[in-house]
Write a protein that holds these residues in place. Structure first.
Motif, PDB file in Angstrom:
ATOM      1  N   ARG A  17     -30.327  13.192   7.446  1.00 16.00           N
ATOM      2  CA  ARG A  17     -31.019  12.200   8.281  1.00 16.00           C
ATOM      3  C   ARG A  17     -32.226  12.876   8.898  1.00 16.00           C
ATOM      4  NH1 ARG A  17     -29.079   8.043   6.869  1.00 16.00           N
ATOM      5  NH2 ARG A  17     -26.861   7.592   6.934  1.00 16.00           N
ATOM      6  N   PRO A  18     -33.339  12.128   8.964  1.00 19.38           N
ATOM      7  CA  PRO A  18     -34.487  12.722   9.630  1.00 19.38           C
ATOM      8  C   PRO A  18     -34.113  13.168  11.044  1.00 19.38           C
ATOM      9  CG  PRO A  18     -35.108  10.691   8.523  1.00 19.38           C
ATOM     10  CD  PRO A  18     -33.594  10.791   8.452  1.00 19.38           C
ATOM     11  N   ASP A  36     -44.924  16.278   8.973  1.00 17.51           N
ATOM     12  CA  ASP A  36     -43.686  15.705   9.495  1.00 17.51           C
ATOM     13  C   ASP A  36     -42.530  16.649   9.163  1.00 17.51           C
ATOM     14  OD1 ASP A  36     -41.347  14.241   9.907  1.00 17.51           O
ATOM     15  OD2 ASP A  36     -42.297  12.339   9.384  1.00 17.51           O
ATOM     16  N   ARG A  38     -39.252  16.323   9.836  1.00 19.31           N
ATOM     17  CA  ARG A  38     -37.906  15.759  10.002  1.00 19.31           C
ATOM     18  C   ARG A  38     -36.956  16.075   8.854  1.00 19.31           C
ATOM     19  NH1 ARG A  38     -39.292   9.765  11.665  1.00 19.31           N
ATOM     20  NH2 ARG A  38     -41.132  10.186  10.412  1.00 19.31           N
ATOM     21  N   SER A 297     -33.745   9.295   2.320  1.00 23.25           N
ATOM     22  CA  SER A 297     -34.057   9.154   3.746  1.00 23.25           C
ATOM     23  C   SER A 297     -35.512   9.485   4.047  1.00 23.25           C
ATOM     24  CB  SER A 297     -33.112  10.035   4.578  1.00 23.25           C
ATOM     25  OG  SER A 297     -32.953  11.288   3.991  1.00 23.25           O
ATOM     26  N   PRO A 299     -39.080   9.039   5.180  1.00 25.02           N
ATOM     27  CA  PRO A 299     -39.697   8.029   6.035  1.00 25.02           C
ATOM     28  C   PRO A 299     -40.735   7.230   5.243  1.00 25.02           C
ATOM     29  CG  PRO A 299     -39.914  10.256   6.964  1.00 25.02           C
ATOM     30  CD  PRO A 299     -39.400  10.405   5.579  1.00 25.02           C
ATOM     31  N   GLU A 300     -40.799   5.936   5.533  1.00 22.36           N
ATOM     32  CA  GLU A 300     -41.802   5.097   4.834  1.00 22.36           C
ATOM     33  C   GLU A 300     -43.109   5.095   5.618  1.00 22.36           C
ATOM     34  OE1 GLU A 300     -41.274   1.728   2.494  1.00 22.36           O
ATOM     35  OE2 GLU A 300     -39.163   1.563   3.054  1.00 22.36           O
ATOM     36  N   TYR A 301     -44.181   5.087   4.874  1.00 19.88           N
ATOM     37  CA  TYR A 301     -45.502   5.046   5.515  1.00 19.88           C
ATOM     38  C   TYR A 301     -46.310   3.900   4.947  1.00 19.88           C
ATOM     39  CZ  TYR A 301     -44.322   9.610   7.305  1.00 19.88           C
ATOM     40  OH  TYR A 301     -43.704  10.644   7.954  1.00 19.88           O
TER      41      TYR A 301
END
Ligand SMILES: [Zn+2]
Length: 301
Positions: A17-18, A36, A38, A297, A299-301
């Motif tokens: 998980r981030p 990032d 994460r 997992s 992250p969407e941008y």
């Protein structure tokens, strides 16, 4: 390829998980770099964004651990998925953002931190009747062919949203494990000698006949039977992200075919040197194997 010595480490098997960490931000002459952190652990990745007030007018790469990762345009600047090898030490590292223009090149240094993650060793016993496979002629050639294809970088992103695991069953501890093979060695480094004998993929034990699905949209790069890896399927998701599946009993797609996510791609088996029916799913970024679950997992941008 599968472990025998059973080691259960629950925190390693939970989907990454981030973590709640702040992005590193560096600004230099109108250019902003965001890294990032994460998913930044050995076997994970950095998501790096570059934005600028004016068009950069040059070629952008992220340089990390001696590797150049191309940056691709997004709606708001450029992005790179920078792989962190499972064998890299945790702690402080330096990333560079290189900007090449007709006037020359410059590099923005970006200090980054890789969080620790332990990968205990395991040993795998190759079944006695299968040990001769390791010595078959052509095994190294097959490995080199796969290695070359794993470095494919095509410029358009074919996937949207998070990847889905290829089967419903949970994986066993396997990705990142320094692995001793009983009955034939080396195995892992036959296809990819840079990082030595650690397991490149995640193994999902399943019942014979289980349907395997594409974790995301992609184009079939390779679909063939190899002595060591059995039914071998490579999927190009674009931007240097490649999925590899080994030990399939049957492959139900053909080279060059474009697939949407969740397309059935084959039937799980124990072909090649596998010691039981399972799906070996590996994800390579720019030729570096990461924990495939990071793509679940991202992250969407
Ligand atoms: Zn495996």
């Amino acid at each position: 390829m599968r472990r025998l010595g059973f080691i259960l480490i629950p925190f390693l098997l939970s989907t990454p998980r981030p973590a709640d960490a702040q992005a590193v931000v560096r600004q230099s002459a109108g250019i902003t770099v965001q890294a990032d952190p994460r998913l930044a652990f050995p076997g994970g990745l950095f998501v790096v964004h570059v934005t600028s007030r004016r068009p950069v007018g040059g070629y952008l790469t992220a340089v990390f651990d001696g590797r150049r990762v191309p940056m691709f345009p997004t709606r708001r600047g450029s992005r790179a998925l920078v792989p962190i090898p499972a064998t890299l030490s945790a702690g402080e590292h330096m990333m560079g953002i290189e900007i090449r223009t007709r006037r020359g090149r410059r590099r923005i240094p970006v200090p980054v931190t890789v969080q620790p993650r332990a990968y205990p060793a395991r040993s795998v016993v190759i079944p006695e009747p299968k040990r001769a496979l390791v010595l078959q002629p052509g095994v190294e050639r097959d490995g080199r062919q796969v290695q070359l294809l794993l470095r494919t970088v095509t410029p358009s992103q074919q996937w949207t949203g998070p990847f889905k695991p290829p089967v419903d069953s949970p994986p066993e501890y396997s990705y990142g494990a320094p692995t001793t093979y009983v009955g034939g060695s080396p195995i892992e480094s036959m296809s990819d000698a840079i990082y030595g004998e650690y397991h490149r993929g995640m193994d999902y034990p399943v019942a014979p006949g289980t349907l395997v699905q594409a974790p995301a949209a992609g184009t079939v790069l390779l679909a063939r039977q190899n002595p060591l890896t059995g039914g071998t399927l490579l999927l190009d998701h674009g931007l240097g992200v490649i999925s590899a599946f080994f030990h399939l009993e049957r492959i139900e797609v053909v080279e060059g075919q474009s697939l949407v996510g969740r397309t059935p791609i084959g039937i799980a088996g124990e072909t090649g040197i596998a010691s039981g029916t399972h799906v070996h799913w590996a994800v390579y970024l720019q030729g570096v194997a990461v924990d495939p679950r990071v793509m679940e997992s991202l992250p969407e941008y």
